[in-house]
Design an enzyme around this catalytic site. Structure first.
Site, PDB file in Angstrom:
ATOM      1  N   CYS A 116     -16.302 -29.142 -10.891  1.00 21.50           N
ATOM      2  CA  CYS A 116     -15.609 -27.859 -10.794  1.00 21.50           C
ATOM      3  C   CYS A 116     -14.603 -27.954  -9.639  1.00 21.50           C
ATOM      4  CB  CYS A 116     -16.615 -26.742 -10.520  1.00 21.50           C
ATOM      5  SG  CYS A 116     -15.862 -25.265  -9.776  1.00 21.50           S
ATOM      6  N   HIS A 145      -8.500   1.870   0.507  1.00 24.42           N
ATOM      7  CA  HIS A 145      -8.886   1.907  -0.897  1.00 24.42           C
ATOM      8  C   HIS A 145      -8.582   0.581  -1.585  1.00 24.42           C
ATOM      9  CE1 HIS A 145      -4.570   2.785  -1.018  1.00 24.42           C
ATOM     10  NE2 HIS A 145      -4.578   2.390  -2.282  1.00 24.42           N
ATOM     11  N   ALA A 193       0.842  -1.201   0.000  1.00 27.65           N
ATOM     12  CA  ALA A 193       0.000   0.000   0.000  1.00 27.65           C
ATOM     13  C   ALA A 193       0.877   1.250   0.000  1.00 27.65           C
ATOM     14  CB  ALA A 193      -0.916   0.008   1.218  1.00 27.65           C
ATOM     15  N   HIS A 229     -14.721 -20.545 -11.269  1.00 33.35           N
ATOM     16  CA  HIS A 229     -15.642 -20.277 -10.165  1.00 33.35           C
ATOM     17  C   HIS A 229     -15.070 -19.058  -9.458  1.00 33.35           C
ATOM     18  CE1 HIS A 229     -18.242 -22.442  -6.881  1.00 33.35           C
ATOM     19  NE2 HIS A 229     -18.085 -21.178  -6.509  1.00 33.35           N
ATOM     20  N   HIS A 256     -22.213 -22.255  -7.832  1.00 30.16           N
ATOM     21  CA  HIS A 256     -21.214 -22.068  -8.893  1.00 30.16           C
ATOM     22  C   HIS A 256     -21.543 -20.857  -9.768  1.00 30.16           C
ATOM     23  CE1 HIS A 256     -18.084 -23.432 -11.717  1.00 30.16           C
ATOM     24  NE2 HIS A 256     -18.849 -22.814 -12.598  1.00 30.16           N
ATOM     25  N   HIS A 288      -5.088   5.540   3.606  1.00 25.85           N
ATOM     26  CA  HIS A 288      -6.552   5.653   3.552  1.00 25.85           C
ATOM     27  C   HIS A 288      -7.138   4.482   2.750  1.00 25.85           C
ATOM     28  CE1 HIS A 288     -10.130   8.592   3.483  1.00 25.85           C
ATOM     29  NE2 HIS A 288     -10.555   7.467   2.940  1.00 25.85           N
TER      30      HIS A 288
END
Lengths: 337, 337
Positions: free
Chosen positions: A197, A167, A161, A294, A241, A165
């Site tokens: 899956c 985000h 980061a 998925h 799914h 703040h």
């Protein structure tokens, strides 16, 4: 204009973005930790941030003014620049495929208050943020030539980061990123091999007694994956799914926000000063094989550094087995219900 | 016993190594910065280090005593443990391939003095260290079931070093790591497509006027690769094609040491406080297709953090085009010849 280049041997992609600083002494990441006064994301400082793209506002306020709950601006140092429709033929260098670095790079400011982690949002506020994620992805998917949108959040310096703040970021690209391409191919191969899956299977396995379950609610299951790369890495997978986050019409933002809050809260209590990333993994916009993918969220606690071994092998070293990590997290989640 | 697990979807490998600390508060990396007194790698402190595996010694001194120039010890927190010959059938979990975490994890202490970067070694000393790299790899290649040995160095906290005293590491594994497997497959495909070795081709391209050359000598060429992931990333490639570092009989350690010193020196002058990794990329021990691979060294300056975007996409964002990086480095190298 940025460039996208593909390595001629292993096929990985690199974005060359001079806007993200070209001189050596600019390269070290500079973290702005101030609240209020100078923070470009705080309410009242709208003029310090780049152009507003979208906002959820209370009645009567206009673009660029205060009065918003969630606000989307362009990234001040965009990795990619607008112009997706303009890609015609890729230039092929003698040894490397080169594309113009077109795309979209937005920042989603998640609160007008100077918060620094996701769990400082109420569940309702986080649900509102998730709805904005969807709105931006839906908008991105309409751009000609845009193949994928990655939504991710970096919290803490160790997680990359550069502003405190709270985000998230959205990067829209004219290519399918390698990680997503690998998952799609892996999902297709798993389906071929087992008839199921892969993510549905891992979710079912996690729910078996004494397994890798962290927490669950009506719509989602949170678990440590069987080959987790990082200690306490946790995935949140919808029970039903669906391949695309932005096109999952039955997605309950309230349910997802509730589970995200519980899992991130448990991680924060377990690892004081936690830095983390979360990433929404969703199929490319132009993928029409919904059985192969998925959508899900991967939460990565940044508790280890990436060193020569990981760069050299592509393997990870994790001190905590996922079954042990899940047991610890499960206890932590349950203790605070 | 550690475990090796393979992700059932994308095939990546993870080493689960409880020895590398299992409790959350132990996970944060602790860096020992002391010289002399407490440093387990300084001459006179041999008793503070794990068991000696090998050493280059002056006459008359014995194992575990002072009087060495380069010393190899087992890693105090080994990612893998001995026992390679014992792998029989891999256990197949319902959702994930699991192997016993056998292998070798050694530390090569590169000087009896408390140095902190490679360029503090003389060229002759570095050549001696490179000869030890080879000796350890030759020894590793003889172990039954050992498929690959990765030699790498982390310098600086940002590069993942946990001890300051100059050292490298060797990890021997019973699998071919994904990065190496990708390079092998990519090298084979490049050869098939173009009739040339990919690394021979990139080296020739780098020598073209105004291209990506950083420095060269009789035996080696240093250049920025065409799709470099990191600003100022530099590869050192032997001019003569050879697939395995440890089996390259004509390798001149003196020539390699000279070029490594010049390149790392230029990077250090360019980026004050530089942290870096270097990694010897070499074909797996059991690869007998020498045309598909060309051993080389990748030097990675750690000037950017790895954040949600990189984890999510597998793409890299690099602010400096490799042609521009090479030009800057070339000037820096030449200025000090």
């Amino acid at each position: 204009m940025p460039e996208l280049r593909q390595d001629p041997i292993v096929g990985r992609w690199v974005i060359y973005s001079p806007a993200r600083s070209a001189r050596p002494h600019d390269i070290e990441s500079v973290v702005t930790r101030q609240g209020g006064g100078d923070c470009p994301f705080c309410a009242g400082n709208e003029h310090l941030a780049p152009a507003e793209v979208y906002a959820v506002r209370v009645g009567g306020t206009g673009a660029g003014q205060s009065g918003w709950q969630v606000r989307v601006v362009t990234n001040k140092y965009p990795a990619l620049e607008p112009g997706c429709g303009e890609i015609v033929d890729p230039a092929v260098a003698p040894d490397c495929l080169i594309l113009p670095g077109v795309g979209v790079h937005e920042v989603i400011v998640e609160s007008p208050r100077h918060l620094s982690t996701t769990t400082e949002l109420s569940a309702a506020e986080l649900a509102g943020v998730l709805a904005v994620y969807r709105q931006r992805l839906v908008s991105l998917a309409k751009i000609e030539g845009m193949r994928h949108g990655l939504l991710f959040k970096n919290v803490g310096v160790a997680a990359g980061a550069s502003l405190e703040h709270l985000h998230s970021q959205l990067i829209g690209m004219p290519i399918v990123p390698p990680t997503v391409a690998d998952e799609l191919a892996g999902g297709a191969a798993f389906l071929e091999r087992t008839g199921e899956c892969a993510w549905c299977r891992l979710t079912a396995d996690a729910l078996a007694p004494a397994s890798r379950l962290v927490a669950q609610n009506e719509a989602f299951v949170a678990f440590c994956p069987p080959a987790a790369r990082f200690a306490y890495e946790t995935w949140i997978v919808p029970r039903r799914h669906a391949s695309h986050f932005h096109a999952d019409e039955e997605l309950s933002f309230a349910q997802l926000a509730q589970l995200m809050g519980r899992v991130i809260g448990a991680l924060e209590r377990l690892i004081p000063g936690l830095a983390y990333n979360y990433i929404i993994h969703s199929a490319p916009f132009d993928t029409h094989s919904p059985d192969h993918y998925h959508w899900h969220i991967e939460i990565i606690p940044r508790v280890a550094s990436f060193a020569g071994f990981e760069w050299g092998t592509g393997c990870y070293i994790n001190p905590v087995l996922p079954e042990a990590a899940a047991e610890t997290l499960r206890r932590e989640v349950t203790a605070r219900r």
